[in-house]
Design an enzyme around this catalytic site. Sequence first.
Site, PDB file in Angstrom:
ATOM      1  N   HIS A   1       0.694   3.493  -2.973  1.00  0.00           N
ATOM      2  CA  HIS A   1       0.234   3.159  -1.621  1.00  0.00           C
ATOM      3  C   HIS A   1       1.436   2.777  -0.769  1.00  0.00           C
ATOM      4  O   HIS A   1       1.861   1.634  -0.728  1.00  0.00           O
ATOM      5  CB  HIS A   1      -0.779   2.010  -1.667  1.00  0.00           C
ATOM      6  CG  HIS A   1      -1.527   1.826  -0.386  1.00  0.00           C
ATOM      7  ND1 HIS A   1      -2.899   1.926  -0.307  1.00  0.00           N
ATOM      8  CD2 HIS A   1      -1.114   1.572   0.884  1.00  0.00           C
ATOM      9  CE1 HIS A   1      -3.297   1.719   0.943  1.00  0.00           C
ATOM     10  NE2 HIS A   1      -2.216   1.506   1.682  1.00  0.00           N
TER      11      HIS A   1
ATOM     12  N   ASP B   1       5.116   6.111   7.775  1.00  0.00           N
ATOM     13  CA  ASP B   1       5.476   5.515   9.058  1.00  0.00           C
ATOM     14  C   ASP B   1       5.653   4.007   8.956  1.00  0.00           C
ATOM     15  O   ASP B   1       5.889   3.332   9.974  1.00  0.00           O
ATOM     16  CB  ASP B   1       4.456   5.871  10.142  1.00  0.00           C
ATOM     17  CG  ASP B   1       3.025   5.635   9.716  1.00  0.00           C
ATOM     18  OD1 ASP B   1       2.778   5.361   8.534  1.00  0.00           O
ATOM     19  OD2 ASP B   1       2.129   5.732  10.579  1.00  0.00           O
TER      20      ASP B   1
ATOM     21  N   GLU C   1     -10.061  -4.205   2.778  1.00  0.00           N
ATOM     22  CA  GLU C   1      -8.895  -4.879   3.348  1.00  0.00           C
ATOM     23  C   GLU C   1      -9.338  -5.704   4.558  1.00  0.00           C
ATOM     24  O   GLU C   1      -9.316  -6.933   4.527  1.00  0.00           O
ATOM     25  CB  GLU C   1      -7.823  -3.859   3.756  1.00  0.00           C
ATOM     26  CG  GLU C   1      -6.567  -4.505   4.324  1.00  0.00           C
ATOM     27  CD  GLU C   1      -5.571  -3.473   4.848  1.00  0.00           C
ATOM     28  OE1 GLU C   1      -4.387  -3.842   4.997  1.00  0.00           O
ATOM     29  OE2 GLU C   1      -5.966  -2.323   5.132  1.00  0.00           O
TER      30      GLU C   1
END
Length: 373
Positions: free
Chosen positions: A21, A25, A212
């Site tokens: 993960h 960017d 998340e």
Amino acid sequence: MSTEYVIDGVDVRTLPKISLHDHLDGSLRPATIIELAEAEGIELPVLDAEGLGQWFADQSNSGSLVEYLKTFDLTCAVMQTREGLTRVARESVIDLANDGVIYGELRWAPEQHLTKGLTLDQVVEYVQEGIEQGIEDAAADGKSIRIGQLITAMRHADRSLEIAQLAVRHRDNGVVGFDIAGAELGFPASLHKEAFDYLASEYFPVTIHAGEADGRPSIESAINDGHALRLGHGVRLAEDISIDGSDENATFVSLGLLSQWVKDRGITLELSPSSNLQTGAIAAWGEDIMDHPFDLLYQLGMTVTVNTDNRLQSGTSLSRELWLVADVFAYGLADLETFQHNAAASAFLPLEDREVLADAISDGFVEAVQLAR
């Protein structure tokens, strides 16, 4: 805080590692941002590399995923040309290799890199070009690394089917999987069910950001609607776990149906300790790394992995993240090796390739221990 990252006498940076993960960017070097921004006439808040790196760290420590994501406006701005895309990809691979990563998956959203007239297919090709350059440069430096692209669709947009088709179209050109990312709350995987059904019909692997900035409903949708094999973060799965310490002689832990399913099916959790703290994903448990439910999930037998999420925003590396959890939860090398084997088994690669990775992990840990003696 230590800069050596030593566990059981071994520098974690010398260990073979797998990164599942890692946002492309979110992996830029500050100096590169400055050079690319100057060439493109993009205004920056800070003009020196050290100061810019600190600016990203400060902006990312808000405790809010929405605020955290705003830093990507700047990194994406310098990734709109062939030069910008290839350079960022190349340097990202080199930095991973220098940190001991032997296999990594770089995720990014092609739809965010079209403002200078490039097409979706072009941006994927240019990133792959940079990745291959980085692999060659690493090899010239005596380091072996393999990289796969994870093509990401933005969950608040309406291009997921188009992006899914793009990913499948490039499955023989470096793309190994699909993801959705962005503001999670209010944008469940179910909104992109057509894309996920298409990917399932093409036998194309999926990981989904879930658990998340939202809890159980987002995770359920990722699994049921998105056919997710892995959960991007998934840390809030711990909300489906009950701990009863009312008995002074014992503590009882019980899993809900969702957490039991995730455990029993080996659905991988792509945990990112520093990032989970920065974005407020672990706010229900506390405000420090030691409050992260990582150890709870690990001790309960979940398929946990350690990741960076965004190396720039968190000012981190995979070695540092592994050292952090080892330091906080008193893990040894055997635990770190388990996390790497979990990652190897969860990589979006053919079984035979995953077995090769597993062997490299085992051999590398043995060698690192022997060299440290």
